[in-house]
Design a protein around this motif. Structure first.
Motif, mmCIF file in Angstrom:
data_model
loop_
_atom_site.group_PDB
_atom_site.id
_atom_site.type_symbol
_atom_site.label_atom_id
_atom_site.label_comp_id
_atom_site.label_asym_id
_atom_site.label_seq_id
_atom_site.Cartn_x
_atom_site.Cartn_y
_atom_site.Cartn_z
ATOM 1 N N ARG A 80 1.148 -1.155 0.038
ATOM 2 C CA ARG A 80 0.084 0.071 -0.027
ATOM 3 C C ARG A 80 0.909 1.177 0.142
ATOM 4 N NH1 ARG A 80 -3.386 -3.397 -1.094
ATOM 5 N NH2 ARG A 80 -5.182 -3.995 0.060
ATOM 6 N N CYS A 81 0.229 2.362 -0.296
ATOM 7 C CA CYS A 81 1.100 3.585 -0.448
ATOM 8 C C CYS A 81 0.820 4.017 1.147
ATOM 9 C CB CYS A 81 0.563 4.467 -1.237
ATOM 10 S SG CYS A 81 0.770 4.097 -3.025
ATOM 11 N N THR A 82 1.555 3.556 2.024
ATOM 12 C CA THR A 82 1.512 3.880 3.499
ATOM 13 C C THR A 82 2.834 3.600 4.186
ATOM 14 O OG1 THR A 82 0.977 1.675 4.270
ATOM 15 C CG2 THR A 82 -0.975 3.006 3.724
ATOM 16 N N SER A 83 3.097 4.279 5.052
ATOM 17 C CA SER A 83 4.413 4.488 6.000
ATOM 18 C C SER A 83 4.774 3.106 6.415
ATOM 19 C CB SER A 83 4.311 5.337 7.152
ATOM 20 O OG SER A 83 5.498 5.403 7.639
ATOM 21 N N SER A 103 4.000 0.354 4.828
ATOM 22 C CA SER A 103 4.092 -0.632 3.925
ATOM 23 C C SER A 103 5.567 -0.103 3.183
ATOM 24 C CB SER A 103 2.967 -0.288 2.777
ATOM 25 O OG SER A 103 3.364 -1.346 1.559
ATOM 26 N N TYR A 104 5.675 1.215 3.331
ATOM 27 C CA TYR A 104 7.251 1.558 2.686
ATOM 28 C C TYR A 104 8.405 0.986 3.773
ATOM 29 C CZ TYR A 104 4.538 5.389 0.546
ATOM 30 O OH TYR A 104 3.611 5.884 -0.231
ATOM 31 N N ARG A 105 8.090 0.716 4.970
ATOM 32 C CA ARG A 105 9.080 0.088 5.801
ATOM 33 C C ARG A 105 9.238 -1.288 5.488
ATOM 34 N NH1 ARG A 105 13.366 0.436 8.120
ATOM 35 N NH2 ARG A 105 12.606 2.431 9.126
ATOM 36 N N GLN A 106 8.142 -2.097 5.104
ATOM 37 C CA GLN A 106 8.389 -3.321 4.686
ATOM 38 C C GLN A 106 9.353 -3.265 3.311
ATOM 39 O OE1 GLN A 106 6.386 -4.372 1.412
ATOM 40 N NE2 GLN A 106 8.157 -6.224 1.556
ATOM 41 N N ALA A 107 9.112 -2.347 2.553
ATOM 42 C CA ALA A 107 9.927 -2.335 1.364
ATOM 43 C C ALA A 107 11.342 -1.916 1.733
ATOM 44 C CB ALA A 107 9.310 -1.050 0.340
ATOM 45 N N VAL A 108 11.594 -0.974 2.609
ATOM 46 C CA VAL A 108 12.890 -0.964 2.964
ATOM 47 C C VAL A 108 13.523 -2.127 3.585
ATOM 48 C CG1 VAL A 108 14.190 0.448 4.602
ATOM 49 C CG2 VAL A 108 12.365 1.587 3.472
ATOM 50 N N ASP A 109 12.905 -2.784 4.362
ATOM 51 C CA ASP A 109 13.355 -4.046 4.948
ATOM 52 C C ASP A 109 13.462 -4.877 3.962
ATOM 53 O OD1 ASP A 109 13.029 -2.946 7.507
ATOM 54 O OD2 ASP A 109 11.189 -3.864 7.849
ATOM 55 N N ALA A 110 12.828 -5.057 2.928
ATOM 56 C CA ALA A 110 13.318 -6.153 1.731
ATOM 57 C C ALA A 110 14.155 -5.751 1.005
ATOM 58 C CB ALA A 110 12.000 -6.370 1.017
ATOM 59 N N THR A 111 14.968 -4.525 1.032
ATOM 60 C CA THR A 111 15.998 -4.234 0.397
ATOM 61 C C THR A 111 17.369 -4.497 0.892
ATOM 62 O OG1 THR A 111 14.525 -2.316 -0.403
ATOM 63 C CG2 THR A 111 16.844 -1.939 -1.147
ATOM 64 N N PRO A 132 2.103 -9.968 -4.049
ATOM 65 C CA PRO A 132 1.063 -10.498 -3.008
ATOM 66 C C PRO A 132 1.855 -10.176 -1.592
ATOM 67 C CG PRO A 132 0.865 -12.076 -4.764
ATOM 68 C CD PRO A 132 2.000 -11.125 -5.183
ATOM 69 N N SER A 133 3.102 -10.715 -1.505
ATOM 70 C CA SER A 133 3.796 -10.634 -0.206
ATOM 71 C C SER A 133 4.221 -9.335 0.177
ATOM 72 C CB SER A 133 4.748 -11.649 -0.478
ATOM 73 O OG SER A 133 5.705 -11.283 -1.325
ATOM 74 N N GLY A 134 4.220 -8.361 -0.739
ATOM 75 C CA GLY A 134 4.684 -6.892 -0.422
ATOM 76 C C GLY A 134 5.492 -6.482 -1.431
ATOM 77 N N TRP A 135 6.056 -5.229 -1.209
ATOM 78 C CA TRP A 135 6.872 -4.508 -2.310
ATOM 79 C C TRP A 135 8.145 -5.266 -2.612
ATOM 80 C CZ3 TRP A 135 4.289 -1.055 -5.083
ATOM 81 C CH2 TRP A 135 3.449 -0.243 -4.570
ATOM 82 N N ARG A 136 8.324 -5.636 -3.572
ATOM 83 C CA ARG A 136 9.664 -6.256 -4.197
ATOM 84 C C ARG A 136 10.467 -5.332 -4.926
ATOM 85 N NH1 ARG A 136 12.058 -9.055 -8.248
ATOM 86 N NH2 ARG A 136 10.280 -8.597 -9.795
ATOM 87 N N PRO A 137 11.835 -5.257 -4.233
ATOM 88 C CA PRO A 137 12.784 -4.229 -4.897
ATOM 89 C C PRO A 137 13.035 -4.846 -6.371
ATOM 90 C CG PRO A 137 13.806 -5.575 -3.340
ATOM 91 C CD PRO A 137 12.580 -5.559 -3.128
ATOM 92 N N VAL A 138 13.004 -3.943 -7.557
ATOM 93 C CA VAL A 138 13.446 -4.141 -8.901
ATOM 94 C C VAL A 138 14.737 -3.686 -9.348
ATOM 95 C CG1 VAL A 138 12.684 -4.223 -11.256
ATOM 96 C CG2 VAL A 138 10.731 -4.377 -9.274
ATOM 97 N N THR A 139 14.851 -2.620 -9.302
ATOM 98 C CA THR A 139 16.126 -1.743 -9.566
ATOM 99 C C THR A 139 16.406 -0.359 -9.025
ATOM 100 O OG1 THR A 139 17.510 -1.381 -11.869
ATOM 101 C CG2 THR A 139 14.971 -0.721 -11.931
ATOM 102 N N MET A 140 17.447 0.119 -9.194
ATOM 103 C CA MET A 140 18.033 1.320 -8.785
ATOM 104 C C MET A 140 18.492 2.296 -9.869
ATOM 105 S SD MET A 140 21.150 0.274 -6.675
ATOM 106 C CE MET A 140 21.458 2.021 -6.118
ATOM 107 N N ASN A 141 18.058 3.719 -9.841
ATOM 108 C CA ASN A 141 18.737 4.419 -10.741
ATOM 109 C C ASN A 141 18.366 5.841 -10.174
ATOM 110 O OD1 ASN A 141 17.833 6.513 -13.168
ATOM 111 N ND2 ASN A 141 19.160 4.904 -14.024
ATOM 112 N N GLY A 142 19.417 6.906 -10.254
ATOM 113 C CA GLY A 142 19.311 8.175 -9.733
ATOM 114 C C GLY A 142 19.190 9.196 -10.735
ATOM 115 N N ASP A 143 18.946 8.901 -11.986
ATOM 116 C CA ASP A 143 18.846 9.966 -12.865
ATOM 117 C C ASP A 143 17.615 10.869 -12.681
ATOM 118 O OD1 ASP A 143 21.252 8.929 -13.932
ATOM 119 O OD2 ASP A 143 20.243 8.089 -15.627
ATOM 120 N N ALA A 144 17.594 11.981 -13.304
ATOM 121 C CA ALA A 144 16.403 12.955 -13.187
ATOM 122 C C ALA A 144 15.507 12.358 -14.275
ATOM 123 C CB ALA A 144 16.888 14.611 -13.446
#
Length: 266
Positions: free
Chosen positions: A163-166, A168-176, A228-240
């Motif tokens: 979800r777009c909630t704090s 849920s973001y914590r789950q995404a960070v923990d999965a990274t 279904p299990s949460g946010w899964r990290p896919v890739t990273m990129n820092g370009d504008a």
């Protein structure tokens, strides 16, 4: 005199024979003691499996088959494997899997591992209840492909959908794969995609400003896909903007990257 001499000689021979028998008896006892000591030199100790690899149901759900990893070697390293039902409460079936091993003795040679199966008899069919093995690994039939059970992860047996909630973001960070105590800033989110800027403080722990201690931050921009299990990290990129990320994720909606600033890596 001649007969007395014969009796003396015969008596002497008998004493020698008896003495020889007594000597042989003592030698036999010593050999038995050595054999006993050799048999008990490596002590057997009750232990729990090194790892629980899986659990499945059997006998119409009235039994559990626990796939476990135990010591192995050139000699017998495991005996007396058994699975036992401990208790059932609060919707969870608690089971114990143990065995006897001599792997704690370095001379036993039990340096490898093998997979074994222990069967646990239940009082009634498992149904939708969870299974906890040895107060550690937890498995659930919900969302699993029978007869196998699904192992629960760090986020529990029923992880919160992305979800777009704090939280849920914590789950995404923990999965990274990043250091702990990393902070985040949301850059874009919808039902399918999430963009987070992650910042990790590096260097010594500083006190008051002006104490001569300086730190820096390493920043990364991660893109996540909802599963279904949460946010899964896919890739990273820092370009504008979208040009850089669209080379990696052309399906990312433009509205989530059009206004992205170039990432300041600190």
């Amino acid at each position: 005199m001649w007969r007395r001499g014969i009796r003396t000689v015969v008596l002497g021979v008998a004493l020698v024979v008896l003495a020889g028998c007594g000597s042989e008896t003592v030698e036999s006892d010593d050999t038995a003691d050595e054999a006993t000591r050799a048999g008990t030199a490596t002590a057997w100790t009750r232990a729990a499996p090194i790892r629980i690899n899986g659990v499945r149901t059997a006998d119409g759900g009235r039994s559990l088959v626990v796939d476990a990893e135990v010591p192995d070697g050139a000699r017998d390293c495991v005996r007396g494997l058994r699975g036992e039902l401990h208790t059932v409460e609060h919707g969870t079936v608690y089971v114990m899997v143990t065995f006897e091993t001599r792997s704690l003795d370095r001379n036993a040679g039990c340096t490898g591992t093998q997979r074994v199966e222990a069967t646990v008899k239940l009082r009634e069919p498992l149904g939708s209840r969870r299974v906890m093995v040895n107060s550690g690994a937890v498995f659930t039939p919900v969302g699993a492909a029978p007869p196998a059970l699904r192992q629960c992860g760090e986020n529990g047996c029923d992880p919160t959908p992305p979800r777009c909630t704090s939280s849920s973001y914590r789950q995404a960070v923990d999965a990274t794969d990043i250091p702990r105590h990393t902070s985040w800033e949301e850059r874009g989110c919808d039902d399918t995609w999430l963009v987070l800027d992650l910042s990790t403080r590096m260097g010594p722990v500083c006190g008051d400003v002006g104490d001569g201690c300086s730190t820096s931050a390493i920043s990364q921009r991660w893109f996540y896909r909802a599963e279904p299990s949460g946010w899964r990290p896919v890739t990273m990129n820092g370009d504008a903007g979208c040009a850089g990320i669209h080379k990696l994720l052309p399906e990312l909606p433009e509205r989530l990257c059009a206004t992205l600033p170039r990432l300041d890596r600190g």
